[in-house]
Design a protein around this motif. Structure first.
Motif, PDB file in Angstrom:
ATOM      1  N   HIS A 180     -85.955   5.826 -48.485  1.00 46.27           N
ATOM      2  CA  HIS A 180     -85.264   4.855 -47.629  1.00 46.27           C
ATOM      3  C   HIS A 180     -85.031   5.426 -46.240  1.00 46.27           C
ATOM      4  CE1 HIS A 180     -82.555   1.730 -46.314  1.00 46.27           C
ATOM      5  NE2 HIS A 180     -81.604   2.612 -46.090  1.00 46.27           N
ATOM      6  N   ARG A 181     -85.334   4.617 -45.216  1.00 43.02           N
ATOM      7  CA  ARG A 181     -85.006   4.964 -43.831  1.00 43.02           C
ATOM      8  C   ARG A 181     -83.564   4.569 -43.573  1.00 43.02           C
ATOM      9  NH1 ARG A 181     -88.062   8.580 -41.007  1.00 43.02           N
ATOM     10  NH2 ARG A 181     -90.277   8.290 -41.512  1.00 43.02           N
ATOM     11  N   ASN A 182     -82.716   5.558 -43.403  1.00 45.61           N
ATOM     12  CA  ASN A 182     -81.291   5.304 -43.290  1.00 45.61           C
ATOM     13  C   ASN A 182     -80.885   5.137 -41.829  1.00 45.61           C
ATOM     14  OD1 ASN A 182     -78.548   5.121 -44.090  1.00 45.61           O
ATOM     15  ND2 ASN A 182     -78.269   7.278 -43.568  1.00 45.61           N
ATOM     16  N   THR A 183     -80.245   4.030 -41.535  1.00 45.18           N
ATOM     17  CA  THR A 183     -79.754   3.769 -40.176  1.00 45.18           C
ATOM     18  C   THR A 183     -78.236   3.634 -40.141  1.00 45.18           C
ATOM     19  OG1 THR A 183     -80.081   1.379 -40.495  1.00 45.18           O
ATOM     20  CG2 THR A 183     -81.903   2.635 -39.512  1.00 45.18           C
TER      21      THR A 183
ATOM     22  N   TYR B 112     -72.479   5.880 -40.996  1.00 43.36           N
ATOM     23  CA  TYR B 112     -71.397   6.457 -41.792  1.00 43.36           C
ATOM     24  C   TYR B 112     -71.876   7.652 -42.605  1.00 43.36           C
ATOM     25  CZ  TYR B 112     -69.451   1.886 -40.693  1.00 43.36           C
ATOM     26  OH  TYR B 112     -69.024   0.768 -40.033  1.00 43.36           O
ATOM     27  N   ARG B 113     -70.968   8.557 -42.842  1.00 41.30           N
ATOM     28  CA  ARG B 113     -71.252   9.707 -43.698  1.00 41.30           C
ATOM     29  C   ARG B 113     -71.554   9.252 -45.124  1.00 41.30           C
ATOM     30  NH1 ARG B 113     -69.412  14.859 -42.802  1.00 41.30           N
ATOM     31  NH2 ARG B 113     -68.857  14.985 -44.992  1.00 41.30           N
ATOM     32  N   MET B 114     -72.455   9.944 -45.777  1.00 46.53           N
ATOM     33  CA  MET B 114     -72.727   9.709 -47.190  1.00 46.53           C
ATOM     34  C   MET B 114     -72.337  10.968 -47.955  1.00 46.53           C
ATOM     35  SD  MET B 114     -76.299   7.556 -47.317  1.00 46.53           S
ATOM     36  CE  MET B 114     -77.263   8.872 -46.560  1.00 46.53           C
ATOM     37  N   GLU B 115     -71.412  10.828 -48.905  1.00 44.81           N
ATOM     38  CA  GLU B 115     -70.911  11.975 -49.646  1.00 44.81           C
ATOM     39  C   GLU B 115     -71.393  11.995 -51.090  1.00 44.81           C
ATOM     40  OE1 GLU B 115     -66.740  11.626 -49.138  1.00 44.81           O
ATOM     41  OE2 GLU B 115     -66.793  12.124 -46.995  1.00 44.81           O
ATOM     42  N   ALA B 116     -71.786  10.846 -51.619  1.00 47.55           N
ATOM     43  CA  ALA B 116     -72.285  10.769 -52.991  1.00 47.55           C
ATOM     44  C   ALA B 116     -73.239   9.594 -53.101  1.00 47.55           C
ATOM     45  CB  ALA B 116     -71.132  10.611 -53.982  1.00 47.55           C
ATOM     46  N   ILE B 117     -74.173   9.719 -54.015  1.00 41.72           N
ATOM     47  CA  ILE B 117     -75.141   8.656 -54.287  1.00 41.72           C
ATOM     48  C   ILE B 117     -75.013   8.274 -55.761  1.00 41.72           C
ATOM     49  CG2 ILE B 117     -77.571   7.990 -54.279  1.00 41.72           C
ATOM     50  CD1 ILE B 117     -76.530   8.558 -51.500  1.00 41.72           C
ATOM     51  N   THR B 118     -74.939   6.968 -56.021  1.00 39.52           N
ATOM     52  CA  THR B 118     -74.860   6.475 -57.392  1.00 39.52           C
ATOM     53  C   THR B 118     -76.047   5.567 -57.670  1.00 39.52           C
ATOM     54  OG1 THR B 118     -72.442   6.571 -57.470  1.00 39.52           O
ATOM     55  CG2 THR B 118     -73.516   5.119 -59.042  1.00 39.52           C
ATOM     56  N   LEU B 119     -76.804   5.874 -58.715  1.00 38.59           N
ATOM     57  CA  LEU B 119     -77.909   5.040 -59.172  1.00 38.59           C
ATOM     58  C   LEU B 119     -77.448   4.272 -60.405  1.00 38.59           C
ATOM     59  CD1 LEU B 119     -80.815   7.670 -59.067  1.00 38.59           C
ATOM     60  CD2 LEU B 119     -80.085   6.138 -57.231  1.00 38.59           C
TER      61      LEU B 119
ATOM     62  N   ARG C  80     -81.714  16.154 -40.389  1.00 40.78           N
ATOM     63  CA  ARG C  80     -82.014  15.830 -38.993  1.00 40.78           C
ATOM     64  C   ARG C  80     -82.234  17.099 -38.178  1.00 40.78           C
ATOM     65  NH1 ARG C  80     -76.823  13.378 -37.335  1.00 40.78           N
ATOM     66  NH2 ARG C  80     -76.159  14.900 -38.911  1.00 40.78           N
ATOM     67  N   GLY C  81     -83.233  17.035 -37.300  1.00 43.12           N
ATOM     68  CA  GLY C  81     -83.542  18.181 -36.461  1.00 43.12           C
ATOM     69  C   GLY C  81     -84.611  19.079 -37.043  1.00 43.12           C
TER      70      GLY C  81
ATOM     71  N   PRO D  74     -74.995  14.712 -44.371  1.00 40.38           N
ATOM     72  CA  PRO D  74     -74.327  13.437 -44.684  1.00 40.38           C
ATOM     73  C   PRO D  74     -74.793  12.273 -43.819  1.00 40.38           C
ATOM     74  CG  PRO D  74     -72.841  14.908 -43.524  1.00 40.38           C
ATOM     75  CD  PRO D  74     -74.049  15.718 -43.859  1.00 40.38           C
ATOM     76  N   TYR D  75     -75.483  12.570 -42.703  1.00 44.56           N
ATOM     77  CA  TYR D  75     -76.021  11.510 -41.854  1.00 44.56           C
ATOM     78  C   TYR D  75     -77.552  11.492 -41.928  1.00 44.56           C
ATOM     79  CZ  TYR D  75     -71.319  11.481 -39.858  1.00 44.56           C
ATOM     80  OH  TYR D  75     -69.953  11.400 -39.688  1.00 44.56           O
ATOM     81  N   THR D  76     -78.104  11.934 -43.056  1.00 45.14           N
ATOM     82  CA  THR D  76     -79.553  12.016 -43.201  1.00 45.14           C
ATOM     83  C   THR D  76     -80.223  10.700 -42.829  1.00 45.14           C
ATOM     84  OG1 THR D  76     -81.344  12.418 -44.758  1.00 45.14           O
ATOM     85  CG2 THR D  76     -79.349  11.430 -45.642  1.00 45.14           C
ATOM     86  N   ASP D  77     -81.375  10.802 -42.192  1.00 42.71           N
ATOM     87  CA  ASP D  77     -82.082   9.598 -41.762  1.00 42.71           C
ATOM     88  C   ASP D  77     -83.180   9.174 -42.731  1.00 42.71           C
ATOM     89  OD1 ASP D  77     -83.692  11.758 -41.353  1.00 42.71           O
ATOM     90  OD2 ASP D  77     -84.009  11.426 -39.208  1.00 42.71           O
ATOM     91  N   TYR D  78     -83.341   9.941 -43.826  1.00 39.37           N
ATOM     92  CA  TYR D  78     -84.428   9.634 -44.746  1.00 39.37           C
ATOM     93  C   TYR D  78     -84.091  10.254 -46.099  1.00 39.37           C
ATOM     94  CZ  TYR D  78     -89.407   8.814 -45.954  1.00 39.37           C
ATOM     95  OH  TYR D  78     -90.580   8.362 -46.508  1.00 39.37           O
ATOM     96  N   PHE D  79     -83.942   9.442 -47.142  1.00 40.78           N
ATOM     97  CA  PHE D  79     -83.603   9.979 -48.456  1.00 40.78           C
ATOM     98  C   PHE D  79     -84.193   9.088 -49.544  1.00 40.78           C
ATOM     99  CE2 PHE D  79     -80.316   6.818 -47.869  1.00 40.78           C
ATOM    100  CZ  PHE D  79     -80.092   6.310 -49.136  1.00 40.78           C
TER     101      PHE D  79
END
Length: 394
Positions: free
Chosen positions: A65-68, A71-78, A95-96, A130-135
């Motif tokens: 997913h291309r994340n735009t 907000y910070r992301m601290e956890a992912i739930t599937l 990033r970077g 936490p601000y990843t642009d791609y995950f």
């Protein structure tokens, strides 16, 4: 003072409620929809259906997913549909760094016969952005899963404070290492981390000693400030200041000591309560003793079937702690290894070995390969634990 309190309370009410609530970004795949921009590579099948995104692979594939989101992301739930246990990897781009370089976190998603959630506490990993642009996730060949939805979660400061307080009162279990040392209270800042804090070694959290030392530093600083303001620590005129500072420091240390002792005392009582409720007072068919689970019950049922033997063959997934325990509990009848079957040892005790079964010819099979002469089942404790004896030689 009253005016100051009123101003503080008024400012608190002026803050938006969102500042005190968890923020969740949801990508819902149910109803045949594909929310947002998702990059699918190497997936044999990725079909949006009413139940979610059904994915099947014949080779390794990715759902990214291309994340735009700002907000910070601290956890992912599937949220997943019924599935078999599957190895996977959680991927993200820091990033970077170069565009094609992704950090990979290996995962084992436990199977289930119904819908279930799989949580990833991303903040537990130093590499997490936490601000990843791609995950996204990577799946191995042969995977077959249905993704209902994916959620990115972030907790507000008040919620993190509350979770830290709850985690302080979350107790470890009475484990083999408890005889030598205790981890003590740990601090976690979200419910996902709190639920798992003692599931890894070392625990996945901050030691509460960090906070306690910081709190004790406050009266210590006060003492030094009083010394500086007094210019001289000794002298008749400074007695009151000196006594007050020492009293505050001593009471702070004593109070923190008592509070810490209360916390650890409750943990010891929790050990006893857990043993009583899960083993001592539990029904025989439900007894489970710490990390040994129902092993002691199993040995009790094994004993009559090995009576009169000099030794027996014992096989389990892990030698420790089961080999030492069963040797002690069945003495003087001792466990031995499978090679002793060639010397006439005819009784096999199998514990928690799903890869060992009794074949149609009445022989023990290890991954389909015969391990024994023909025999019969003496005890079927559960599908993976039993007692088997080979037939006597004519």
């Amino acid at each position: 003072m009253l005016l100051l309190k009123s101003v503080i309370i008024g400012c608190a009410f002026l803050l938006p409620s969102s500042a005190f609530a968890m923020r969740t970004t949801v990508w819902d795949f149910t109803g045949g929809q594909i929310p947002g921009h998702w990059d699918m590579r190497g997936l044999t099948s990725a079909e949006p259906i009413a139940e979610g995104m059904h994915i099947a692979t014949q080779k390794e594939g990715r759902l990214m997913h291309r994340n735009t989101s700002p907000y910070r992301m601290e956890a992912i739930t599937l949220t997943l549909g019924p599935m078999e246990t599957t190895e996977a990897a959680f991927l993200w781009h820091v990033r970077g760094t170069p565009e094609g370089v992704l950090v990979q976190l290996p995962l084992v998603i436990a199977g289930s016969s119904e819908d279930h959630e799989f949580n990833i506490n991303a903040t537990a990993y130093p590499q997490w952005d936490p601000y990843t642009d791609y995950f996204g996730i990577a799946l191995p060949p042969g995977a077959d899963i249905t993704i209902r939805k994916i959620e990115a979660k972030r907790w507000s400061p008040p919620e993190k404070f509350l979770e830290a307080w709850k985690s302080f009162w979350t107790f470890d279990g009475f484990r083999p290492y408890s005889i030598n040392f205790l981890w003590g209270p740990m601090i976690a800042f979200n419910p996902i981390a709190r639920a798992r804090v003692f599931l890894t070694q070392p625990p996945a959290g901050w030691s509460a000693n960090r906070v306690i030392y910081a709190l004790l530093a406050i009266p210590l600083v006060y003492v030094f400030v009083q010394v500086f303001r007094s210019r001289s620590w000794f002298g008749a005129k400074r007695d009151a200041t000196r006594k007050r500072a020492i009293t505050i420091l001593a009471c702070s240390i004593a109070g923190m000591w008592i509070f810490y002792d209360l916390r650890m005392g409750l943990e010891f009582l929790n050990y006893a309560y857990t043993d009583y409720s899960t083993y001592i007072s539990a029904a025989p068919e439900e007894r489970a003793f710490r990390e040994r689970a129902r092993f002691y019950n199993f040995v009790e049922e094994v004993r009559p079937h090995i009576a009169g033997r000099m030794s027996y063959i014992f096989m389990t997934q892990y030698r420790w702690p089961y080999l030492g325990s069963i040797r002690y509990m069945t003495f003087p009848i001792l466990p031995t290894d499978p090679t002793q079957s060639l010397k006439g040892v005819d009784t096999w005790v199998i514990y928690d070995r799903p890869d060992i079964t009794v074949g149609s010819g009445g022989v023990l099979l290890l991954d389909g390969v015969a391990q024994s002469k023909p025999g019969r089942m003496l005890l079927q404790y559960d599908p993976t634990s039993f007692v088997f004896r080979t037939n006597p030689v004519p």
